[in-house]
Write an enzyme that holds these catalytic residues in place. Structure first.
Site, PDB file in Angstrom:
ATOM      1  CG  ASP A 167      15.504  60.208  85.701  1.00  0.00           C
ATOM      2  OD1 ASP A 167      15.799  61.391  85.497  1.00  0.00           O
ATOM      3  OD2 ASP A 167      15.878  59.578  86.703  1.00  0.00           O
ATOM      4  CG  PHE A 168       7.861  58.771  82.249  1.00  0.00           C
ATOM      5  CD1 PHE A 168       7.922  57.436  82.585  1.00  0.00           C
ATOM      6  CD2 PHE A 168       6.750  59.215  81.538  1.00  0.00           C
ATOM      7  CE1 PHE A 168       6.917  56.552  82.212  1.00  0.00           C
ATOM      8  CE2 PHE A 168       5.740  58.351  81.162  1.00  0.00           C
ATOM      9  CZ  PHE A 168       5.820  57.026  81.499  1.00  0.00           C
TER      10      PHE A 168
END
Length: 287
Positions: A167-168
């Site tokens: 979930d960068f």
């Protein structure tokens, strides 16, 4: 099993998982019934608790059928924090206060992670557009460039140590504003990578997971956040910080990687918007 940081043992008489899960506070996030994040205070200190109540067999089987590793509880996150703290990694994140898990059944496992509150911080997705409005162009550019280099360095440290975030996105980076006067010091930045519950750790990171992370970060900067202006020079700084190479060398030696990043950005845009993404000028040199 439970862990409680030594300096907090007088403040917290709780010792079991159920003791800690009985602590209540103000809910700040609850997207699913099996996980809740809330803020509370004790002894004049603020903390965040992320409580997990068991994902259920349906969620486990769904992830396995999609060839994804199911996240069963809080353990994944506290192990990521511990790994980030190692000298060879050195990624700033939340400070672990307590954690624990109980139950042998993976579908019903109850667990928690408690961290010190990171007050006086802002997420970059919402703050960077505000920086674009700063009247002093020199100060604005210097700070923006320092932030871009730091994000590239965080990505390098993460992937270079066999980890990926999954979930960068910009919204999961928080900038320390506690010493901002009125802007943070570009030479003493503290940027915390948050929401680590899906972080994966391996001896060596497969390229596709690095592609997903970097494409996610760039997509969130280009299309999710309103008002961030990225120039070709910004991408050059990011590429050099991420790869540790001169940008020309990086685009040649890892040409296939950057093409995959761009292809994923374009694919995500089409999925989200239903049309072909306008290729920003800052990405044109990556093709």
């Amino acid at each position: 099993m439970t862990y409680l940081r030594d300096d907090l043992k007088v403040l917290f008489p709780e010792r079991t998982v159920e003791d800690f899960l009985a602590i209540d506070g103000e809910t700040v996030k609850q997207e699913v019934a099996s996980r809740r994040t809330y803020r509370f205070e004790r002894g004049g200190q603020a903390f965040y608790m992320k409580a997990h109540f068991g994902v259920g067999w349906g969620e486990i089987f769904k992830n396995l059928l999609q060839l994804k590793r199911p996240v069963l509880g809080a353990e994944n996150e506290w192990r990521a924090i511990r790994r980030f703290e190692q000298p060879g990694v050195g990624i700033e994140t939340m400070r672990l206060a307590a954690c624990g898990k109980q139950g042998w059944n993976p579908a019903r496992q109850r667990s928690f992670i408690m961290t010190d509150a990171l007050d006086d911080t802002v997420d970059l997705e919402h703050w960077l557009p505000e920086l674009e409005q700063w009247p002093d162009r020199g100060e604005r550019l210097r700070l923006k460039r320092a932030i871009i280099r730091r994000l590239g360095d965080i990505g390098c440290r993460l992937h270079g140590n066999g980890m990926n975030h999954r979930d960068f996105y910009l919204c999961h980076f928080r900038l320390d504003m506690s010493k901002a006067a009125p802007l943070p010091d570009a030479d003493d930045l503290h940027i915390y990578l948050m929401d680590l519950h899906r972080v994966e750790q391996r001896d060596r990171l497969p390229e596709r997971w690095a592609v997903k992370d970097i494409a996610g970060l760039l997509y969130s900067a280009l299309f999710d956040s309103k008002g961030i202006v990225l120039h070709r020079s910004d991408m050059i700084r990011f590429i050099e910080a991420y790869t540790g190479q001169n940008w020309r060398e990086a685009l040649v030696s890892r040409q296939d990687f950057w093409r995959k990043v761009l292809a994923r950005i374009m694919r995500t845009y089409r999925k989200d918007k239903g049309k072909t993404a306008p290729l920003p000028a800052c990405l044109q040199h990556m093709v």
